[in-house]
Write a protein that holds these residues in place. Structure first.
Motif, PDB file in Angstrom:
ATOM      1  N   GLN A 192      -5.778  13.098   4.340  1.00  0.00           N
ATOM      2  CA  GLN A 192      -4.508  13.620   4.853  1.00  0.00           C
ATOM      3  C   GLN A 192      -4.201  15.003   4.272  1.00  0.00           C
ATOM      4  OE1 GLN A 192      -0.044  12.213   4.424  1.00  0.00           O
ATOM      5  NE2 GLN A 192      -1.097  10.851   5.824  1.00  0.00           N
ATOM      6  N   ASP A 243      -4.359   3.718   7.568  1.00  0.00           N
ATOM      7  CA  ASP A 243      -4.365   3.468   6.110  1.00  0.00           C
ATOM      8  C   ASP A 243      -3.664   2.159   5.784  1.00  0.00           C
ATOM      9  OD1 ASP A 243      -5.310   6.081   5.922  1.00  0.00           O
ATOM     10  OD2 ASP A 243      -3.357   6.928   5.346  1.00  0.00           O
ATOM     11  N   ILE A 244      -2.528   1.969   6.425  1.00  0.00           N
ATOM     12  CA  ILE A 244      -1.681   0.828   6.088  1.00  0.00           C
ATOM     13  C   ILE A 244      -2.259  -0.469   6.672  1.00  0.00           C
ATOM     14  CG2 ILE A 244       0.617  -0.191   6.464  1.00  0.00           C
ATOM     15  CD1 ILE A 244       1.657   2.804   6.533  1.00  0.00           C
ATOM     16  N   GLN A 292      -2.325   7.634   9.158  1.00  0.00           N
ATOM     17  CA  GLN A 292      -1.556   6.903   8.145  1.00  0.00           C
ATOM     18  C   GLN A 292      -1.327   5.441   8.572  1.00  0.00           C
ATOM     19  OE1 GLN A 292       1.409   9.250   6.260  1.00  0.00           O
ATOM     20  NE2 GLN A 292       2.559   7.520   5.472  1.00  0.00           N
ATOM     21  N   VAL A 319       7.771   3.819  -0.103  1.00  0.00           N
ATOM     22  CA  VAL A 319       7.669   5.270   0.112  1.00  0.00           C
ATOM     23  C   VAL A 319       9.050   5.913   0.055  1.00  0.00           C
ATOM     24  CG1 VAL A 319       5.550   5.520   1.482  1.00  0.00           C
ATOM     25  CG2 VAL A 319       7.641   4.702   2.576  1.00  0.00           C
ATOM     26  N   TYR A 345      -1.541  13.073  12.010  1.00  0.00           N
ATOM     27  CA  TYR A 345      -1.731  12.353  10.745  1.00  0.00           C
ATOM     28  C   TYR A 345      -0.936  11.051  10.651  1.00  0.00           C
ATOM     29  CZ  TYR A 345       2.378  13.743   7.856  1.00  0.00           C
ATOM     30  OH  TYR A 345       3.627  13.889   7.318  1.00  0.00           O
ATOM     31  N   ALA A 354      -4.609  10.244  -0.905  1.00  0.00           N
ATOM     32  CA  ALA A 354      -4.801  10.550   0.512  1.00  0.00           C
ATOM     33  C   ALA A 354      -5.446  11.928   0.697  1.00  0.00           C
ATOM     34  CB  ALA A 354      -3.474  10.453   1.243  1.00  0.00           C
ATOM     35  N   MET A 391      -3.467   4.661  -2.865  1.00  0.00           N
ATOM     36  CA  MET A 391      -4.469   5.526  -2.245  1.00  0.00           C
ATOM     37  C   MET A 391      -4.216   7.003  -2.519  1.00  0.00           C
ATOM     38  SD  MET A 391      -5.271   5.693   1.787  1.00  0.00           S
ATOM     39  CE  MET A 391      -3.857   6.692   2.153  1.00  0.00           C
ATOM     40  N   GLN A 432       9.302   9.183   4.732  1.00  0.00           N
ATOM     41  CA  GLN A 432       8.153   8.503   5.343  1.00  0.00           C
ATOM     42  C   GLN A 432       8.572   7.411   6.331  1.00  0.00           C
ATOM     43  OE1 GLN A 432       4.667   9.339   4.606  1.00  0.00           O
ATOM     44  NE2 GLN A 432       5.934  11.102   4.065  1.00  0.00           N
ATOM     45  N   VAL A 475       5.282  -1.220   2.298  1.00  0.00           N
ATOM     46  CA  VAL A 475       4.877   0.162   2.024  1.00  0.00           C
ATOM     47  C   VAL A 475       6.017   0.869   1.289  1.00  0.00           C
ATOM     48  CG1 VAL A 475       3.961   2.291   3.008  1.00  0.00           C
ATOM     49  CG2 VAL A 475       3.533   0.132   4.173  1.00  0.00           C
ATOM     50  N   LEU A 528       0.837  -1.192   0.000  1.00  0.00           N
ATOM     51  CA  LEU A 528       0.000   0.000   0.000  1.00  0.00           C
ATOM     52  C   LEU A 528       0.872   1.242   0.000  1.00  0.00           C
ATOM     53  CD1 LEU A 528      -3.215   0.963   1.642  1.00  0.00           C
ATOM     54  CD2 LEU A 528      -1.227   2.358   2.235  1.00  0.00           C
ATOM     55  N   THR A 529       0.484   2.192  -0.826  1.00  0.00           N
ATOM     56  CA  THR A 529       1.133   3.493  -0.753  1.00  0.00           C
ATOM     57  C   THR A 529       0.180   4.541  -1.308  1.00  0.00           C
ATOM     58  OG1 THR A 529       3.161   4.731  -1.205  1.00  0.00           O
ATOM     59  CG2 THR A 529       2.316   3.348  -2.994  1.00  0.00           C
ATOM     60  N   GLY A 530       0.586   5.792  -1.234  1.00  0.00           N
ATOM     61  CA  GLY A 530      -0.318   6.821  -1.716  1.00  0.00           C
ATOM     62  C   GLY A 530       0.303   8.196  -1.727  1.00  0.00           C
ATOM     63  N   ASP A 531      -0.487   9.142  -2.176  1.00  0.00           N
ATOM     64  CA  ASP A 531      -0.033  10.530  -2.301  1.00  0.00           C
ATOM     65  C   ASP A 531      -1.136  11.477  -1.854  1.00  0.00           C
ATOM     66  OD1 ASP A 531       2.505  10.128  -4.130  1.00  0.00           O
ATOM     67  OD2 ASP A 531       0.920   8.850  -4.932  1.00  0.00           O
ATOM     68  N   ARG A 532      -0.712  12.573  -1.253  1.00  0.00           N
ATOM     69  CA  ARG A 532      -1.684  13.620  -0.932  1.00  0.00           C
ATOM     70  C   ARG A 532      -2.052  14.371  -2.207  1.00  0.00           C
ATOM     71  NH1 ARG A 532       1.581  16.736   3.826  1.00  0.00           N
ATOM     72  NH2 ARG A 532       2.056  14.914   5.093  1.00  0.00           N
TER      73      ARG A 532
HETATM   74  N1  TRP Z   1       2.178  10.769   3.790  1.00  0.00           N
HETATM   75  C1  TRP Z   1       2.224  10.387   2.400  1.00  0.00           C
HETATM   76  C2  TRP Z   1       2.783  11.578   1.609  1.00  0.00           C
HETATM   77  O1  TRP Z   1       2.792  12.679   2.099  1.00  0.00           O
HETATM   78  C3  TRP Z   1       0.868  10.001   1.838  1.00  0.00           C
HETATM   79  C4  TRP Z   1       0.245   8.831   2.542  1.00  0.00           C
HETATM   80  C5  TRP Z   1      -0.915   8.831   3.262  1.00  0.00           C
HETATM   81  C6  TRP Z   1       0.733   7.501   2.559  1.00  0.00           C
HETATM   82  N2  TRP Z   1      -1.186   7.604   3.735  1.00  0.00           N
HETATM   83  C7  TRP Z   1      -0.212   6.759   3.349  1.00  0.00           C
HETATM   84  C8  TRP Z   1       1.854   6.861   2.049  1.00  0.00           C
HETATM   85  C9  TRP Z   1      -0.018   5.397   3.613  1.00  0.00           C
HETATM   86  C10 TRP Z   1       2.036   5.499   2.317  1.00  0.00           C
HETATM   87  C11 TRP Z   1       1.107   4.790   3.103  1.00  0.00           C
HETATM   88  O2  TRP Z   1       3.173  11.394   0.481  1.00  0.00           O
END
Ligand code: TRP
Length: 338
Positions: free
Chosen positions: A47, A140-141, A137, A151, A133, A44, A42, A155, A149, A7-11
């Motif tokens: 976030q 989320d994971i 997060q 990142v 946050y 985010a 994801m 992170q 994860v 799992l990973t993601g971006d704001r």
């Molecule tokens: N904090 C990450 C960022 O700023 C975004 C993020 C939110 C994220 N939830 C996450 C990354 C869970 C990995 C897993 O880019």
């Protein structure tokens, strides 16, 4: 073979740039295509609200932009679950339970949050949601039971805090419901693409980025304005390769390493002009980025389909999250009514 969950993601606070692409997106696509993983990707948005609460329009717009960037680089909704954080109903609930398993002092020690707080100059008005946050997060994971994860290095403290929360949770409640994840970090030296001005960080606020959505002319213009070697004034002067952004980029974008070495030798000896060098960089970057840009433009023709993709992904993600939440509620003992 059961697939490992990552799992990973971006704001969603703007379009993604080639720093995101090199540092993370490229690797995500490779992991997706390896067939070894079930990727959860994801956006985010919740976030993003932690420091943009009064700017929901920006987040809404960026949501589509980020989704287009994802599709453009080759994230594939048939192989990856691409979804939106705010649509996962279990997340605020799990966050709330986690919140009691972490101290305020621990939250204040998170080095990434600390430096972000300084950068953002919140003063005395740090939003509570911002300070916490990392807890959200962690939810989320863990709600997806992700083991990996991928990142950026910044992170790492979030992963550490997630691992601590999982241990606390599994200690406090029976059944070892949650899984400790590990972070997957970029190889040393490859994590971060500098901005075109030579700043170590590419960012919107520094206005030194190249975006996946930039057209060919914008790309060329930005490369031509790139920071090189201020001591390389005449073509025949010996030039410096260290700290020269054009060479940093060539090391990453030009797969012909022998050619790059020859250019470096020539530049250091003198006689290779910046413009000629930059034209070569434009060519190799264009070769990699043009197909991405083109796919992006195609997806942008049908934004309702992009939103539908996010809606479907969110629905699938919600089902997975709800399965975990049933275990979480049972472990805590709040499943009073069966
Ligand atoms: N904090 C990450 C960022 O700023 C975004 C993020 C939110 C994220 N939830 C996450 C990354 C869970 C990995 C897993 O880019």
């Amino acid at each position: 073979m059961t697939k490992e969950i990552y799992l990973t993601g971006d704001r969603p606070t703007g379009k993604l740039h080639i720093g995101h692409y090199i540092g993370s997106l490229k690797n995500r696509v490779a992991m997706q295509n390896s067939g070894q993983y079930h990727p959860f990707i994801m956006i985010a948005d919740t976030q993003a609200f932690t420091d943009n609460a009064r700017n929901p329009e920006k987040i809404k717009q960026s949501l589509t932009e980020v989704a287009l960037d994802y599709l453009a680089v080759g994230l594939n909704p048939n192989k990856s679950t691409i979804f939106v954080q705010s649509q996962i109903h279990g997340l605020p609930e799990l966050t709330e339970y986690f919140m009691n398993l972490v101290s305020v002092a621990r939250l204040q020690r998170n080095p990434t949050v600390k430096s972000e707080i300084q950068q953002k100059a919140f003063g005395e008005s740090i939003p509570a949601g911002f300070l916490t946050y990392p807890v959200s997060q962690a939810a989320d994971i863990t709600i997806f039971k992700a083991t990996k994860v991928p990142v950026g290095d910044d992170q790492e403290p979030m992963i550490e805090q997630t691992r601590e929360l999982v241990r606390s949770f599994n200690n406090a409640y029976p059944g070892d419901v949650l899984v400790e994840p590990t972070g997957v970090f970029p190889p040393k030296g490859q994590g971060r693409l500098p901005g075109i001005d030579g700043n170590a960080k590419m960012s919107k606020s520094l206005n030194n980025g190249i975006y996946l959505s930039d057209d060919a002319d914008t790309l060329a213009k930005k490369v031509k304005s790139m920071y090189t070697d201020p001591l390389h004034i005449n073509i025949d002067d010996p030039g410096h390769v260290e700290g020269n952004v054009v060479f940093t980029y060539l090391d990453i974008f030009d797969s012909d390493k022998v050619r790059v070495q020859r250019l470096k030798d020539h530049y250091q000896a003198g006689g290779l002009g910046d413009m000629k060098l930059k034209k070569h960089l434009i060519d190799v970057m264009e070769a990699e980025l043009a197909p991405i840009r083109q796919r992006r433009a195609e997806y942008a023709q049908d934004l309702p389909a992009v939103l539908k993709m996010l809606q479907d992904g969110s629905q699938r993600a919600n089902q997975v999250a709800e399965t975990t939440m049933q275990e979480v509620r049972a472990a805590i003992g709040v499943n009073y009514f069966g």
